[in-house]
Design a protein around this motif. Structure first.
Motif, PDB file in Angstrom:
ATOM      1  N   GLY A 136       4.617   6.951  -6.819  1.00  9.08           N
ATOM      2  CA  GLY A 136       5.305   5.888  -7.529  1.00  9.08           C
ATOM      3  C   GLY A 136       4.312   4.853  -8.001  1.00  9.08           C
ATOM      4  N   PHE A 137       4.795   3.621  -8.180  1.00  8.51           N
ATOM      5  CA  PHE A 137       3.878   2.543  -8.524  1.00  8.51           C
ATOM      6  C   PHE A 137       4.402   1.230  -7.978  1.00  8.51           C
ATOM      7  CE2 PHE A 137       6.757   2.527 -12.136  1.00  8.51           C
ATOM      8  CZ  PHE A 137       6.913   1.186 -12.429  1.00  8.51           C
ATOM      9  N   ALA A 138       3.497   0.268  -7.813  1.00  8.31           N
ATOM     10  CA  ALA A 138       3.844  -1.046  -7.280  1.00  8.31           C
ATOM     11  C   ALA A 138       3.431  -2.115  -8.281  1.00  8.31           C
ATOM     12  CB  ALA A 138       3.152  -1.291  -5.945  1.00  8.31           C
ATOM     13  N   ASP A 139       4.337  -3.063  -8.493  1.00  4.24           N
ATOM     14  CA  ASP A 139       4.081  -4.213  -9.347  1.00  4.24           C
ATOM     15  C   ASP A 139       3.973  -5.417  -8.420  1.00  4.24           C
ATOM     16  OD1 ASP A 139       3.804  -5.872 -11.547  1.00  4.24           O
ATOM     17  OD2 ASP A 139       5.962  -5.965 -11.949  1.00  4.24           O
ATOM     18  N   ILE A 140       2.786  -5.997  -8.343  1.00  2.00           N
ATOM     19  CA  ILE A 140       2.521  -7.090  -7.417  1.00  2.00           C
ATOM     20  C   ILE A 140       2.288  -8.370  -8.222  1.00  2.00           C
ATOM     21  CG2 ILE A 140       1.013  -7.932  -5.582  1.00  2.00           C
ATOM     22  CD1 ILE A 140       0.263  -4.875  -5.190  1.00  2.00           C
ATOM     23  N   LEU A 141       3.038  -9.410  -7.878  1.00  2.00           N
ATOM     24  CA  LEU A 141       2.934 -10.714  -8.512  1.00  2.00           C
ATOM     25  C   LEU A 141       2.795 -11.774  -7.428  1.00  2.00           C
ATOM     26  CD1 LEU A 141       5.819 -10.219 -11.096  1.00  2.00           C
ATOM     27  CD2 LEU A 141       3.369 -10.178 -11.574  1.00  2.00           C
ATOM     28  N   PRO A 142       2.359 -12.975  -7.761  1.00  2.00           N
ATOM     29  CA  PRO A 142       2.222 -14.014  -6.728  1.00  2.00           C
ATOM     30  C   PRO A 142       3.530 -14.289  -5.971  1.00  2.00           C
ATOM     31  CG  PRO A 142       1.069 -14.690  -8.705  1.00  2.00           C
ATOM     32  CD  PRO A 142       1.821 -13.423  -9.048  1.00  2.00           C
ATOM     33  N   GLU A 143       4.668 -14.154  -6.666  1.00  2.00           N
ATOM     34  CA  GLU A 143       5.947 -14.461  -6.013  1.00  2.00           C
ATOM     35  C   GLU A 143       6.649 -13.263  -5.388  1.00  2.00           C
ATOM     36  OE1 GLU A 143       6.523 -13.719 -10.362  1.00  2.00           O
ATOM     37  OE2 GLU A 143       5.247 -15.076  -9.250  1.00  2.00           O
ATOM     38  N   GLY A 144       6.111 -12.050  -5.539  1.00  2.00           N
ATOM     39  CA  GLY A 144       6.770 -10.898  -4.945  1.00  2.00           C
ATOM     40  C   GLY A 144       6.121  -9.581  -5.292  1.00  2.00           C
ATOM     41  N   CYS A 145       6.716  -8.521  -4.763  1.00  2.00           N
ATOM     42  CA  CYS A 145       6.195  -7.171  -4.961  1.00  2.00           C
ATOM     43  C   CYS A 145       7.366  -6.203  -5.053  1.00  2.00           C
ATOM     44  CB  CYS A 145       5.293  -6.794  -3.778  1.00  2.00           C
ATOM     45  SG  CYS A 145       4.714  -5.084  -3.786  1.00  2.00           S
ATOM     46  N   THR A 146       7.318  -5.336  -6.049  1.00  2.00           N
ATOM     47  CA  THR A 146       8.323  -4.286  -6.196  1.00  2.00           C
ATOM     48  C   THR A 146       7.604  -2.948  -6.187  1.00  2.00           C
ATOM     49  OG1 THR A 146       9.738  -5.723  -7.523  1.00  2.00           O
ATOM     50  CG2 THR A 146      10.159  -3.350  -7.650  1.00  2.00           C
ATOM     51  N   LEU A 147       8.023  -2.060  -5.300  1.00  2.00           N
ATOM     52  CA  LEU A 147       7.467  -0.714  -5.235  1.00  2.00           C
ATOM     53  C   LEU A 147       8.550   0.248  -5.698  1.00  2.00           C
ATOM     54  CD1 LEU A 147       5.352   0.754  -2.353  1.00  2.00           C
ATOM     55  CD2 LEU A 147       6.875   2.130  -3.728  1.00  2.00           C
ATOM     56  N   LEU A 148       8.290   0.934  -6.798  1.00  2.00           N
ATOM     57  CA  LEU A 148       9.205   1.945  -7.321  1.00  2.00           C
ATOM     58  C   LEU A 148       8.668   3.307  -6.900  1.00  2.00           C
ATOM     59  CD1 LEU A 148       9.710   0.454 -10.887  1.00  2.00           C
ATOM     60  CD2 LEU A 148      11.205   0.217  -8.897  1.00  2.00           C
ATOM     61  N   ALA A 149       9.331   3.919  -5.945  1.00  2.00           N
ATOM     62  CA  ALA A 149       8.863   5.182  -5.373  1.00  2.00           C
ATOM     63  C   ALA A 149       9.549   6.374  -6.028  1.00  2.00           C
ATOM     64  CB  ALA A 149       9.134   5.196  -3.871  1.00  2.00           C
ATOM     65  N   GLU A 150       8.806   7.452  -6.177  1.00  2.00           N
ATOM     66  CA  GLU A 150       9.400   8.692  -6.666  1.00  2.00           C
ATOM     67  C   GLU A 150      10.443   9.190  -5.674  1.00  2.00           C
ATOM     68  OE1 GLU A 150       6.357  11.538  -7.618  1.00  2.00           O
ATOM     69  OE2 GLU A 150       5.296  10.075  -8.860  1.00  2.00           O
ATOM     70  N   SER A 151      10.145   8.989  -4.397  1.00  2.00           N
ATOM     71  CA  SER A 151      11.046   9.350  -3.309  1.00  2.00           C
ATOM     72  C   SER A 151      10.615   8.537  -2.100  1.00  2.00           C
ATOM     73  CB  SER A 151      10.930  10.850  -3.016  1.00  2.00           C
ATOM     74  OG  SER A 151      11.743  11.212  -1.928  1.00  2.00           O
ATOM     75  N   ALA A 152      11.576   8.056  -1.314  1.00  2.00           N
ATOM     76  CA  ALA A 152      11.237   7.246  -0.142  1.00  2.00           C
ATOM     77  C   ALA A 152      12.307   7.389   0.930  1.00  2.00           C
ATOM     78  CB  ALA A 152      11.096   5.777  -0.531  1.00  2.00           C
ATOM     79  N   VAL A 153      11.866   7.262   2.185  1.00  2.00           N
ATOM     80  CA  VAL A 153      12.771   7.352   3.331  1.00  2.00           C
ATOM     81  C   VAL A 153      12.117   6.631   4.512  1.00  2.00           C
ATOM     82  CG1 VAL A 153      11.864   9.574   4.145  1.00  2.00           C
ATOM     83  CG2 VAL A 153      14.210   8.942   4.670  1.00  2.00           C
ATOM     84  N   ARG A 154      12.926   6.106   5.420  1.00  5.37           N
ATOM     85  CA  ARG A 154      12.382   5.503   6.639  1.00  5.37           C
ATOM     86  C   ARG A 154      11.647   6.583   7.440  1.00  5.37           C
ATOM     87  NH1 ARG A 154      16.869   2.227   6.280  1.00  5.37           N
ATOM     88  NH2 ARG A 154      16.475   0.050   6.816  1.00  5.37           N
ATOM     89  N   VAL A 155      10.550   6.200   8.069  1.00  2.00           N
ATOM     90  CA  VAL A 155       9.788   7.154   8.881  1.00  2.00           C
ATOM     91  C   VAL A 155      10.700   7.785   9.932  1.00  2.00           C
ATOM     92  CG1 VAL A 155       7.961   7.364  10.621  1.00  2.00           C
ATOM     93  CG2 VAL A 155       7.509   6.149   8.494  1.00  2.00           C
ATOM     94  N   ALA A 156      11.575   6.983  10.533  1.00  2.00           N
ATOM     95  CA  ALA A 156      12.467   7.492  11.578  1.00  2.00           C
ATOM     96  C   ALA A 156      13.432   8.554  11.043  1.00  2.00           C
ATOM     97  CB  ALA A 156      13.261   6.342  12.193  1.00  2.00           C
ATOM     98  N   GLU A 157      13.659   8.567   9.731  1.00  2.00           N
ATOM     99  CA  GLU A 157      14.613   9.503   9.126  1.00  2.00           C
ATOM    100  C   GLU A 157      13.929  10.657   8.392  1.00  2.00           C
ATOM    101  OE1 GLU A 157      16.905   7.067   6.510  1.00  2.00           O
ATOM    102  OE2 GLU A 157      17.704   5.841   8.127  1.00  2.00           O
ATOM    103  N   ILE A 158      12.602  10.762   8.515  1.00  2.00           N
ATOM    104  CA  ILE A 158      11.877  11.784   7.755  1.00  2.00           C
ATOM    105  C   ILE A 158      12.345  13.189   8.145  1.00  2.00           C
ATOM    106  CG2 ILE A 158       9.912  11.942   9.343  1.00  2.00           C
ATOM    107  CD1 ILE A 158       9.615  12.140   5.558  1.00  2.00           C
ATOM    108  N   ASP A 159      12.536  13.990   7.150  1.00  2.00           N
ATOM    109  CA  ASP A 159      12.929  15.379   7.340  1.00  2.00           C
ATOM    110  C   ASP A 159      11.642  16.205   7.368  1.00  2.00           C
ATOM    111  OD1 ASP A 159      13.721  18.028   7.115  1.00  2.00           O
ATOM    112  OD2 ASP A 159      15.279  17.606   5.629  1.00  2.00           O
ATOM    113  N   ARG A 160      11.219  16.594   8.549  1.00  2.00           N
ATOM    114  CA  ARG A 160       9.951  17.318   8.684  1.00  2.00           C
ATOM    115  C   ARG A 160       9.979  18.662   7.958  1.00  2.00           C
ATOM    116  NH1 ARG A 160       7.021  13.990  11.515  1.00  2.00           N
ATOM    117  NH2 ARG A 160       7.925  12.738  13.156  1.00  2.00           N
ATOM    118  N   ASP A 161      11.150  19.273   7.865  1.00  2.00           N
ATOM    119  CA  ASP A 161      11.256  20.523   7.109  1.00  2.00           C
ATOM    120  C   ASP A 161      11.011  20.279   5.622  1.00  2.00           C
ATOM    121  OD1 ASP A 161      11.802  21.972   9.405  1.00  2.00           O
ATOM    122  OD2 ASP A 161      13.979  21.805   9.168  1.00  2.00           O
TER     123      ASP A 161
END
Length: 132
Positions: A68-93
């Motif tokens: 994905g890509f991240a847009d970082i500005l002094p007032e904030g950051c937005t990360l637009l991911a191709e795909s994302a999930v919490r580590v605790a919910e990762i599907d190892r398969d």
């Protein structure tokens, strides 16, 4: 206590995070980067890896992103991911399937450039697998 700023982690499926945070560690294409409030403006591509988010309340959450890509500005950051999930919910398969597909892409590459990109992606996925 560090100054807080707005962070959003967005995947095509959903908004995973939208909150005030103290810092975020992003797996940028040029290496890991820590984002704090008032960061200089920068846009970076994101490689497969783990994003660590420290909330303003003190808790910490980790997310697996697959590019994905991240847009970082002094007032904030937005990360637009191709795909994302919490580590605790990762599907190892699913991760194993992605690694197998990357191996096949590297083996089927028709040019050196294509093979190099596929092998780099495979290496990133293997590193990610070790991290989770």
């Amino acid at each position: 206590m560090a100054e807080a700023f707005k962070f959003e982690l967005v995947s095509p499926e959903r908004l995973l995070v939208s909150e005030q945070v103290e810092h975020v560690v992003i797996p940028g294409a040029e290496g890991e980067m820590t984002v704090l409030a008032n960061h200089s403006p920068v846009m970076t591509t994101v490689k497969p890896g783990v994003v660590t988010v420290k909330s303003a309340g003190g808790g910490e959450e980790r997310y697996v992103v697959f590019g994905g890509f991240a847009d970082i500005l002094p007032e904030g950051c937005t990360l637009l991911a191709e795909s994302a999930v919490r580590v605790a919910e990762i599907d190892r398969d699913d991760l194993a399937r992605r690694i197998q597909e990357a191996r096949e892409d590297a083996a089927d590459a028709k040019s050196d450039d294509e093979r190099t990109r596929a092998e780099a992606f495979l290496g990133q996925l293997a590193t990610l697998q070790d991290a989770v």
